[in-house]
Design a protein around this motif. Sequence first.
Motif, PDB file in Angstrom:
ATOM      1  N   ALA A 179      -9.890   2.789   7.455  1.00 27.40           N
ATOM      2  CA  ALA A 179      -9.833   1.758   6.422  1.00 27.40           C
ATOM      3  C   ALA A 179      -8.707   0.771   6.699  1.00 27.40           C
ATOM      4  N   TYR A 210      -3.776   5.069  -1.743  1.00 25.75           N
ATOM      5  CA  TYR A 210      -4.705   5.972  -1.066  1.00 25.75           C
ATOM      6  C   TYR A 210      -4.349   7.405  -1.435  1.00 25.75           C
ATOM      7  N   ALA A 225     -10.014   9.318  -0.426  1.00 30.44           N
ATOM      8  CA  ALA A 225     -10.318   9.648   0.971  1.00 30.44           C
ATOM      9  C   ALA A 225     -10.431  11.153   1.124  1.00 30.44           C
ATOM     10  N   TYR A 280      -7.946   4.217  -3.772  1.00 31.67           N
ATOM     11  CA  TYR A 280      -8.945   4.497  -2.741  1.00 31.67           C
ATOM     12  C   TYR A 280      -8.993   5.995  -2.465  1.00 31.67           C
ATOM     13  N   LEU A 324     -12.829   1.666   2.462  1.00 29.66           N
ATOM     14  CA  LEU A 324     -13.111   2.638   1.404  1.00 29.66           C
ATOM     15  C   LEU A 324     -13.441   1.916   0.107  1.00 29.66           C
ATOM     16  N   VAL A 346      -8.649   7.165   6.115  1.00 29.25           N
ATOM     17  CA  VAL A 346      -7.559   6.250   5.765  1.00 29.25           C
ATOM     18  C   VAL A 346      -7.215   5.356   6.952  1.00 29.25           C
ATOM     19  N   ALA A 400       0.847  -1.196   0.000  1.00 31.81           N
ATOM     20  CA  ALA A 400       0.000   0.000   0.000  1.00 31.81           C
ATOM     21  C   ALA A 400       0.878   1.241   0.000  1.00 31.81           C
ATOM     22  N   PHE A 406       0.708   5.850  -0.140  1.00 32.99           N
ATOM     23  CA  PHE A 406      -0.142   6.946   0.303  1.00 32.99           C
ATOM     24  C   PHE A 406       0.390   8.269  -0.253  1.00 32.99           C
TER      25      PHE A 406
END
Length: 512
Positions: free
Chosen positions: A167, A136, A158, A156, A174, A164, A102, A104
Amino acid sequence: MYSVTRSFGLNGLSGFAVAVEADISGGLPAFSIVGLPDSAVRESADRVRAAIKNLGFKFPDRRITINLAPADVRKTGPVYDLPLLLAVLTASGQLEDVPADAAFLGELALDGTLRPVSGVLPMALAAAENGIHALYVPAENAAEAAEACADSMAVYPAHTAREVVDALRGISPLAPAAVVPFDPADAWAQVPDFADVMGQSLARRAMVIAAAGGHNVLLIGAPGTGKSMLAKRLPGILPPLTREEAVETTKIYSIAGQLPQGRGLISARPFRSPHHSASAAALAGGGAQFRPGECSLANCGVLFLDELPEFSRESLEVLRQPLEDGQITVSRAAGSATYPSRFQLVAAMNPCKCGYYGHPTRQCTCSPSAVRQYRSRVSGPLLDRIDLCVEMDPIAFDELHAVVPSESSADLRKQVLAARAIQAKRYAAPGFEGVLCNAQLTAGQVRRVCRMTPAAERLLRASYDALGLSARAHDRILRVARTVADLAGKQLLDEDCVLEALQYRAQEKVEV
């Protein structure tokens, strides 16, 4: 305690992976960020501290060290706010370790709201290439990020950092962002129609040739003859953007911060019209963050320079490299960045300073030396890179009130698309990699596809000697003649094709 959160940064037109490492240790309270951060990144410490408190979490009263790896690449912008917040929460034990696949992106408001950032599309493309499966981003950036790689990566959106965190904890998952359908045909409806242009049959023909072959155009005429009208309507007869062109153009606008919020891929060919007071840096690009300039923002579209001689000589000379190479390299003390700049140049100018040199009814107030001085502001090397030059006469009253309507953009577009289809088939053969239209042919490729009849060759030979043409001008005449032949459905270049190409020579028409 130690934690690491994945994010991405920008280097020119490409994204690169950034590991946001957080270490919380004993000692006097402090928050330091290392890894070549710029001022916007260093200020993230204050935004993250306020956001953590306003979201109801506890900010650690200990020594916090943040490292942005790789440490030898400069990090710019507020894009690291969200991963910084998550790294601090994870290192302080308030959040479980985030998944390794993941990443961000996002700027924080002091209350934890996520604000959009620039350059999300190239960073999202880099994320997909680096094995990221969940990205994200702020909700306003979700549409462009979703275009990166919908098959292998979920995006995703947000609105706040709290969303976040919830989630990641599994409290409130999300929903992934949906991919906006890409339909470039809708872009034609947004462009003014050629049917509004009355008269100027020669200039209209030149615009069709320019659109069919991707050629550069110079329009010369008195004020009010329709130069700007023609230029603004050119995107309406150009072929639609391919998906590859749309992605490349959207990346540029995303980096420049000029992509409308909530927008996916750009579907319309850009039309840029900078004022003649624009500096060389505004055209080429640059600055502390290497922002693209007008040459790059017009990529895959039209760059319209009205009042061409009023631009500074330095600004005009900037155009020479992108016109020849299709890209521009911006070099500064902090580094360099290369941006694509494959645009069609449409320039317009008056015949003299007052605008009425050679006018049939109005008297010119400029002296012969003033006319020469005005036209000499456009250099010979730049004129040599312009394929088509048209002198536009004032429009007669009867033309303005003609009963027979002018051809519409839809009619002209059919001619252009037919000629482009011929070129697409021709340049699908080996040896023409990267060539989409006649204007992009190299010198060697010109010899292969621009074969002439004996009479046409004799005509070009005589013109070459009589006009003192350069080798570049010779090749550009052949490229234009090839486009004229494609519009007529001819295999060989005959005398008519070469004659029409010769009549558009810019060098001789600008000189007095």
